[in-house]
Design an enzyme around this catalytic site. Structure first.
Site, mmCIF file in Angstrom:
data_model
loop_
_atom_site.group_PDB
_atom_site.id
_atom_site.type_symbol
_atom_site.label_atom_id
_atom_site.label_comp_id
_atom_site.label_asym_id
_atom_site.label_seq_id
_atom_site.Cartn_x
_atom_site.Cartn_y
_atom_site.Cartn_z
ATOM 1 N N HIS A 197 0.765 -1.051 -0.135
ATOM 2 C CA HIS A 197 0.189 0.131 -0.047
ATOM 3 C C HIS A 197 0.948 1.334 0.272
ATOM 4 C CE1 HIS A 197 -2.350 3.151 1.934
ATOM 5 N NE2 HIS A 197 -3.533 2.511 1.350
ATOM 6 N N VAL A 203 1.457 3.980 1.679
ATOM 7 C CA VAL A 203 2.017 4.401 3.001
ATOM 8 C C VAL A 203 3.146 3.426 3.557
ATOM 9 C CG1 VAL A 203 0.141 5.843 3.947
ATOM 10 C CG2 VAL A 203 0.313 3.171 4.436
ATOM 11 N N LYS A 204 3.062 2.202 2.904
ATOM 12 C CA LYS A 204 4.299 1.215 3.542
ATOM 13 C C LYS A 204 5.501 1.592 2.923
ATOM 14 C CE LYS A 204 0.634 -0.360 5.569
ATOM 15 N NZ LYS A 204 -0.055 -1.782 5.313
ATOM 16 N N HIS A 205 6.570 0.598 3.005
ATOM 17 C CA HIS A 205 8.038 0.891 2.615
ATOM 18 C C HIS A 205 8.173 0.878 0.986
ATOM 19 C CE1 HIS A 205 8.551 -0.204 6.623
ATOM 20 N NE2 HIS A 205 9.838 0.871 6.637
#
Ligand SMILES: *Cc1c(COP(=O)(O)O)cnc(C)c1O
Length: 374
Positions: free
Chosen positions: A177, A179-181
């Site tokens: 997603h 917002v993830k790394h």
């Protein structure tokens, strides 16, 4: 508004996606296999199975383990609802075990207290990007037939005692997603060293359909069989090529996230009523989130939002959600450590592209509101 998280997309990402769009494969093709290899190699895992999102990865993990009605899966309440939902999808019971007060990670002793003859798996959540105490979780489950699953959606690139998250638990789940790394828009992956588990994950990702080449030779090239009730959880080549492009930048993203965390740490060091979550010396944190405990969180939250800072709260304990109250009869008091922490926690902006000036602005606003009020 300064967001709490945000993707980094550059010209290389765009160029590579465009190339796939003009090519032969849009859905699962060679880029998916490459992306699976990229992530598996980075994490030193034998097999990677890419799926359409992190929730699908959790669901596929439960399906591949044969978790079903009558089974119990132990999870922490301090997580995104999907960690619990995947257990419900297969008709099993999520059992909430409390977290450690310093790290808010699943407490191995609490897990030990929740194990029954029905316990099929434990899902440890590497909350904020800090690995769980996997050795201790292994120790409390070792003499039983309990599978360890890592919900490492926060922890791509983290290390536990020198070992990369992704090759510690029996199965590890990631989300891509934005917002993830790293991001593929929507996307997820399961990593495992167990070939059998990997084969079952591939089966459940694709409708439960097998295509055995020997049988095709014998019966004709049209031949396939549906042997399980699977799903269409495939990732597309469009997404996978973006994922591989993002993987090249992962070490840079991690370096920047750790640098931001170190800045926050040093700025808050002198401020008594701002308490960052504890970190363990034998772990390397991946800092998906930077969480602090503050007094009067509600007022602090409002002040920060009014200052244009997109602070957030991760998480409302899962057993507080109306669905879990209604369907499982869960009540406050079940996990007092997580519940008390929930009243205090605040996630501060944390993403590679945030400017140093914004980090200082965020920290100074927080320090001044905490000083003023208390
Ligand atoms: C993001 C996340 C998920 C779900 O991932 P999606 O890709 O959004 O489906 C699951 N668990 C945790 C802890 C997450 O942060």
């Amino acid at each position: 508004m300064i967001p709490y998280g945000r993707q980094h997309i550059d010209d290389d990402d765009v160029r590579l996606v465009e190339k796939v769009l003009r090519g032969d494969f849009l859905t699962t093709g060679p880029a998916v296999a490459t992306f699976e290899r990229d992530v598996a190699r980075y994490c030193a895992a034998a097999e990677g199975i890419a799926v359409s999102n992190g929730t699908a990865a959790l669901h596929v993990a439960m399906l591949s383990l044969g978790v079903g009605p009558g089974d119990e899966v132990i999870i922490p309440p301090m997580t995104f609802a999907a960690t619990a939902n995947c257990v419900r999808y297969v008709g099993a019971t999520p059992v909430f075990a409390d977290v450690d007060p310093g790290t808010l990670l699943l407490d191995p002793e609490a897990v030990a207290g929740k194990i029954t003859s029905r316990t099929k798996a434990v899902i440890g959540v590497d909350y904020t990007g800090h690995p769980c105490d996997w050795d201790a979780l292994r120790a409390v489950t070792a003499d039983r037939d309990i599978v360890l699953v890592a919900d490492a959606c926060h922890a791509l690139g983290a290390l536990y005692k020198g070992t990369r998250v992704g090759s510690i638990a029996d199965m590890t789940v990631f989300s891509f997603h934005p917002v993830k790394h790293i991001t593929t828009g929507e996307g997820g992956m399961i990593l495992t060293d167990d070939e059998g588990m990997a084969a079952r994950c591939r089966l459940f990702r694709n409708h439960g359909i097998t295509t055995d080449s020997h049988q095709r030779d014998k019966d004709g090239a049209w031949f396939y069989e549906m042997t399980e009730l699977g799903f269409n959880y495939r990732l597309t080549d469009i997404q996978a090529v973006l994922g591989s492009s993002q993987m090249k930048k992962l070490d840079g993203f991690l370096r920047r996230r750790r640098e931001i965390a170190a800045k926050y740490d040093s700025l808050f060091a002198a401020c008594e009523n701002i308490t960052p979550l504890e970190t363990k010396a034998d772990c390397e944190h991946a800092y998906h989130l930077y969480v602090v405990k503050v007094p009067d969180r509600k007022a602090v939250f409002q002040h920060m939002r009014q200052s244009g800072i997109g602070v957030n709260v991760h998480y409302i304990p899962v057993h507080f959600h109306p669905y879990y109250k209604r369907e499982m009869g869960l009540k406050p008091g079940l996990c007092p450590v997580a519940e008390e922490a929930y009243e205090q926690i605040l996630s501060l902006p944390m993403y590679p592209d945030i400017e140093d000036g914004s980090v200082h602005f965020v920290a100074n606003e927080l320090i001044s509101v905490c000083r003023k009020n208390y």
